[in-house]
Write a protein that holds these residues in place. Structure first.
Motif, PDB file in Angstrom:
ATOM      1  N   ALA A 112       0.831  -1.207   0.000  1.00 14.15           N
ATOM      2  CA  ALA A 112       0.000   0.000   0.000  1.00 14.15           C
ATOM      3  C   ALA A 112       0.864   1.255   0.000  1.00 14.15           C
ATOM      4  O   ALA A 112       0.572   2.227  -0.707  1.00 14.15           O
ATOM      5  N   ARG A 113       1.950   1.234   0.765  1.00  7.69           N
ATOM      6  CA  ARG A 113       2.844   2.386   0.793  1.00  7.69           C
ATOM      7  C   ARG A 113       3.544   2.575  -0.552  1.00  7.69           C
ATOM      8  O   ARG A 113       3.747   3.710  -1.008  1.00  7.69           O
ATOM      9  N   LEU A 114       3.920   1.470  -1.192  1.00  2.30           N
ATOM     10  CA  LEU A 114       4.544   1.566  -2.514  1.00  2.30           C
ATOM     11  C   LEU A 114       3.573   2.151  -3.532  1.00  2.30           C
ATOM     12  O   LEU A 114       3.942   2.997  -4.353  1.00  2.30           O
ATOM     13  N   ALA A 115       2.318   1.701  -3.481  1.00  3.95           N
ATOM     14  CA  ALA A 115       1.309   2.224  -4.403  1.00  3.95           C
ATOM     15  C   ALA A 115       1.078   3.716  -4.157  1.00  3.95           C
ATOM     16  O   ALA A 115       0.941   4.501  -5.109  1.00  3.95           O
ATOM     17  N   LEU A 116       1.049   4.101  -2.889  1.00  3.16           N
ATOM     18  CA  LEU A 116       0.872   5.516  -2.556  1.00  3.16           C
ATOM     19  C   LEU A 116       2.059   6.342  -3.055  1.00  3.16           C
ATOM     20  O   LEU A 116       1.885   7.465  -3.561  1.00  3.16           O
ATOM     21  N   ALA A 117       3.265   5.786  -2.922  1.00  2.00           N
ATOM     22  CA  ALA A 117       4.445   6.482  -3.441  1.00  2.00           C
ATOM     23  C   ALA A 117       4.332   6.682  -4.953  1.00  2.00           C
ATOM     24  O   ALA A 117       4.728   7.730  -5.483  1.00  2.00           O
ATOM     25  N   GLY A 118       3.794   5.688  -5.648  1.00  2.00           N
ATOM     26  CA  GLY A 118       3.592   5.825  -7.084  1.00  2.00           C
ATOM     27  C   GLY A 118       2.660   6.973  -7.416  1.00  2.00           C
ATOM     28  O   GLY A 118       2.909   7.745  -8.356  1.00  2.00           O
ATOM     29  N   LEU A 119       1.585   7.102  -6.657  1.00  2.00           N
ATOM     30  CA  LEU A 119       0.643   8.207  -6.868  1.00  2.00           C
ATOM     31  C   LEU A 119       1.316   9.553  -6.626  1.00  2.00           C
ATOM     32  O   LEU A 119       1.172  10.487  -7.429  1.00  2.00           O
ATOM     33  N   LEU A 120       2.080   9.660  -5.528  1.00  2.00           N
ATOM     34  CA  LEU A 120       2.700  10.932  -5.179  1.00  2.00           C
ATOM     35  C   LEU A 120       3.751  11.346  -6.206  1.00  2.00           C
ATOM     36  O   LEU A 120       3.809  12.508  -6.628  1.00  2.00           O
ATOM     37  N   PHE A 121       4.587  10.399  -6.622  1.00  2.00           N
ATOM     38  CA  PHE A 121       5.610  10.730  -7.602  1.00  2.00           C
ATOM     39  C   PHE A 121       4.997  11.077  -8.959  1.00  2.00           C
ATOM     40  O   PHE A 121       5.518  11.925  -9.686  1.00  2.00           O
ATOM     41  N   SER A 122       3.907  10.418  -9.301  1.00  2.00           N
ATOM     42  CA  SER A 122       3.221  10.763 -10.553  1.00  2.00           C
ATOM     43  C   SER A 122       2.685  12.186 -10.489  1.00  2.00           C
ATOM     44  O   SER A 122       2.713  12.922 -11.481  1.00  2.00           O
ATOM     45  N   GLY A 123       2.188  12.579  -9.308  1.00  2.00           N
ATOM     46  CA  GLY A 123       1.707  13.937  -9.138  1.00  2.00           C
ATOM     47  C   GLY A 123       2.823  14.955  -9.293  1.00  2.00           C
ATOM     48  O   GLY A 123       2.646  16.000  -9.943  1.00  2.00           O
ATOM     49  N   ILE A 124       4.003  14.664  -8.704  1.00  2.00           N
ATOM     50  CA  ILE A 124       5.146  15.570  -8.855  1.00  2.00           C
ATOM     51  C   ILE A 124       5.544  15.678 -10.325  1.00  2.00           C
ATOM     52  O   ILE A 124       5.783  16.773 -10.851  1.00  2.00           O
ATOM     53  N   ALA A 125       5.607  14.517 -11.003  1.00  2.00           N
ATOM     54  CA  ALA A 125       6.004  14.514 -12.408  1.00  2.00           C
ATOM     55  C   ALA A 125       5.019  15.305 -13.260  1.00  2.00           C
ATOM     56  O   ALA A 125       5.409  15.991 -14.204  1.00  2.00           O
ATOM     57  N   ALA A 126       3.740  15.218 -12.933  1.00  2.00           N
ATOM     58  CA  ALA A 126       2.722  15.920 -13.717  1.00  2.00           C
ATOM     59  C   ALA A 126       2.888  17.427 -13.644  1.00  2.00           C
ATOM     60  O   ALA A 126       2.541  18.141 -14.592  1.00  2.00           O
ATOM     61  N   THR A 127       3.443  17.938 -12.524  1.00  2.00           N
ATOM     62  CA  THR A 127       3.634  19.384 -12.402  1.00  2.00           C
ATOM     63  C   THR A 127       4.846  19.867 -13.191  1.00  2.00           C
ATOM     64  O   THR A 127       4.996  21.068 -13.420  1.00  2.00           O
ATOM     65  N   GLY A 128       5.732  18.949 -13.571  1.00  2.00           N
ATOM     66  CA  GLY A 128       6.924  19.344 -14.306  1.00  2.00           C
ATOM     67  C   GLY A 128       7.967  20.032 -13.451  1.00  2.00           C
ATOM     68  O   GLY A 128       8.848  20.712 -13.970  1.00  2.00           O
ATOM     69  N   SER A 129       7.915  19.845 -12.134  1.00  2.00           N
ATOM     70  CA  SER A 129       8.841  20.513 -11.210  1.00  2.00           C
ATOM     71  C   SER A 129       9.966  19.575 -10.818  1.00  2.00           C
ATOM     72  O   SER A 129       9.725  18.438 -10.398  1.00  2.00           O
ATOM     73  N   ARG A 130      11.193  20.070 -10.914  1.00  2.00           N
ATOM     74  CA  ARG A 130      12.353  19.222 -10.632  1.00  2.00           C
ATOM     75  C   ARG A 130      12.714  19.162  -9.147  1.00  2.00           C
ATOM     76  O   ARG A 130      13.105  18.113  -8.642  1.00  2.00           O
ATOM     77  N   GLY A 131      12.603  20.304  -8.455  1.00  2.00           N
ATOM     78  CA  GLY A 131      13.091  20.389  -7.087  1.00  2.00           C
ATOM     79  C   GLY A 131      12.525  19.345  -6.144  1.00  2.00           C
ATOM     80  O   GLY A 131      13.282  18.593  -5.503  1.00  2.00           O
ATOM     81  N   PRO A 132      11.195  19.241  -6.008  1.00  2.00           N
ATOM     82  CA  PRO A 132      10.621  18.230  -5.116  1.00  2.00           C
ATOM     83  C   PRO A 132      10.988  16.800  -5.514  1.00  2.00           C
ATOM     84  O   PRO A 132      11.154  15.941  -4.657  1.00  2.00           O
ATOM     85  N   LEU A 133      11.122  16.563  -6.821  1.00  2.00           N
ATOM     86  CA  LEU A 133      11.509  15.223  -7.280  1.00  2.00           C
ATOM     87  C   LEU A 133      12.921  14.899  -6.827  1.00  2.00           C
ATOM     88  O   LEU A 133      13.196  13.809  -6.323  1.00  2.00           O
ATOM     89  N   PHE A 134      13.835  15.849  -6.966  1.00  2.00           N
ATOM     90  CA  PHE A 134      15.205  15.639  -6.523  1.00  2.00           C
ATOM     91  C   PHE A 134      15.288  15.486  -5.011  1.00  2.00           C
ATOM     92  O   PHE A 134      16.116  14.728  -4.501  1.00  2.00           O
ATOM     93  N   ALA A 135      14.435  16.208  -4.283  1.00  2.00           N
ATOM     94  CA  ALA A 135      14.440  16.111  -2.820  1.00  2.00           C
ATOM     95  C   ALA A 135      14.081  14.704  -2.370  1.00  2.00           C
ATOM     96  O   ALA A 135      14.705  14.146  -1.456  1.00  2.00           O
ATOM     97  N   ALA A 136      13.070  14.097  -3.019  1.00  2.00           N
ATOM     98  CA  ALA A 136      12.671  12.743  -2.670  1.00  2.00           C
ATOM     99  C   ALA A 136      13.778  11.748  -3.014  1.00  2.00           C
ATOM    100  O   ALA A 136      14.052  10.810  -2.253  1.00  2.00           O
TER     101      ALA A 136
END
Length: 363
Positions: free
Chosen positions: A211-235
């Motif tokens: 469940a946590r892995l699936a939730l991580a997939g949702l969150l990272f997809s949301g970051i990717a959809a915004t096109g923002s690099r900073g939060p992605l690099f932070a994770a």
């Protein structure tokens, strides 16, 4: 996705109501965490008056103050609330007010003074009013941050459900109320926390791990959809730091296995949640383009120009600063209020004094 989002909002409100009836202090804590860290998670656009989100945040701050005033034995809370960090914030607020006198952009400078008070000083003070915190409180805070980040990601996909390709939408957001960068930071906060829980925790239940892995997939997809690099690099930095600090100690194989599983889940989630041709999606394209053309693309060149202007302004003021919000008057293009870098913004605005206070707070 819209139905899932509103169902999750309803479940969150029911949980809050449960705490409101059974544990009022922790209900205040839930409200403070949601409105301080993940304010954009809730559907404020449905409320029929402006500034509802801001009013709700101020309301929880006032309730926390009321709780403090009526509670018994609040000496400990006073000591915890008036800590060095809060005193540093008060000192920085004083500097911002004084530097308004020499600012050539007092309008934006005044908004910075208000922002620091409402978004930083008062929330820190309010959390101190609810202190001390036990392990249950800490777990509750972590869970509420995760819930807020998840709601934000669900709302993001719900709001932009009509976009099917990069031709429809380059960077998704929540409309005029939040920029893509702000939304990505809110989601990224939960993503970084979730990764830390996955890699550092001792959870052995395969269902909870999945469940946590699936939730991580949702969150990272949301970051990717915004096109923002900073939060992605932070994770990603959280994953890297986990391996660096823990070395080859116990649980190394588990962490490696979870990291590989996380990568697989992320790719799968992005393929399912984003449009059919994932690699042609605007947000994904933007991230890859910025990585492959680092330093030479238009976005990076613009930021470098902002950095150079801020540094030149700092040097030209002999380290004194040009005033709160004064960067706007230095840049050659209108509408640029800050240099896209907190340290440079404080340096050019408040000089060595403000920079010293900021470094103290960061330390």
């Amino acid at each position: 996705m819209g139905f899932l989002y509103y169902a999750a909002v309803a479940a969150t409100l029911l949980l809050f109501l449960h705490y409101l009836l059974s544990d009022f202090r922790r209900a205040i804590l839930i409200g403070l965490v949601l409105t301080t860290f993940t304010l954009a998670a809730l559907p404020w656009h449905l409320v029929p008056f402006d500034a509802a989100a801001f009013a709700c945040q101020v309301g929880f701050l006032m309730v926390a103050l009321t709780w403090f005033l009526v509670r018994k034995n609040n000496v400990i809370a006073i000591r915890l609330a008036l800590n060095g960090y809060l005193l540093g914030l008060f000192a920085l607020e004083f500097v911002l007010v004084v530097y308004l006198l020499i600012s050539k952009s007092s309008g934006y400078g005044t908004s910075l003074v208000v922002w620091l008070l409402v978004k930083s000083i008062l929330p820190v003070l309010a959390f101190g009013f609810l202190a001390p915190f036990d392990s249950i409180d800490i777990r509750l805070i972590s869970n509420v941050v995760l819930v807020g980040s998840t709601l934000t990601a669900l709302r993001l996909f719900s709001t932009n459900a009509g976009a099917t390709s990069s031709e429809d939408l380059v960077r998704v957001s929540l409309g005029i109320e939040s920029s893509p960068i702000t939304v990505a930071r809110v989601i990224g906060l939960g993503a970084a926390l979730l990764i830390a829980l996955l890699l550092l925790g001792r959870e052995r239940n395969p269902v909870k791990t999945a469940a946590r892995l699936a939730l991580a997939g949702l969150l990272f997809s949301g970051i990717a959809a915004t096109g923002s690099r900073g939060p992605l690099f932070a994770a990603i930095l959280v994953v890297f730091a986990t391996f660096v600090f823990l070395g080859h100690g116990p649980g190394m194989r588990r962490r490696i296995g979870l990291s590989l599983a996380l990568a697989l889940v992320l790719l799968t989630a992005m393929a399912l949640l984003l449009p059919s041709n994932v690699w042609e999606y605007g947000g994904i394209q933007r991230i890859f383009d910025r990585l492959l053309t680092f330093g030479s693309n238009a976005s990076d060149r613009a930021r470098l120009a902002l950095f150079e202007t801020a540094w030149s302004g700092f040097l030209a003021s002999s380290g004194i600063g040009v005033g709160t919000g004064g960067f706007e008057a230095l840049y050659y293009l209108p509408g640029y209020y800050y240099p896209h870098n907190l340290i440079l913004e404080v340096a050019v605005s408040h000089g060595v004094v403000g920079l010293s206070l900021l470094l103290f707070l960061l330390a």
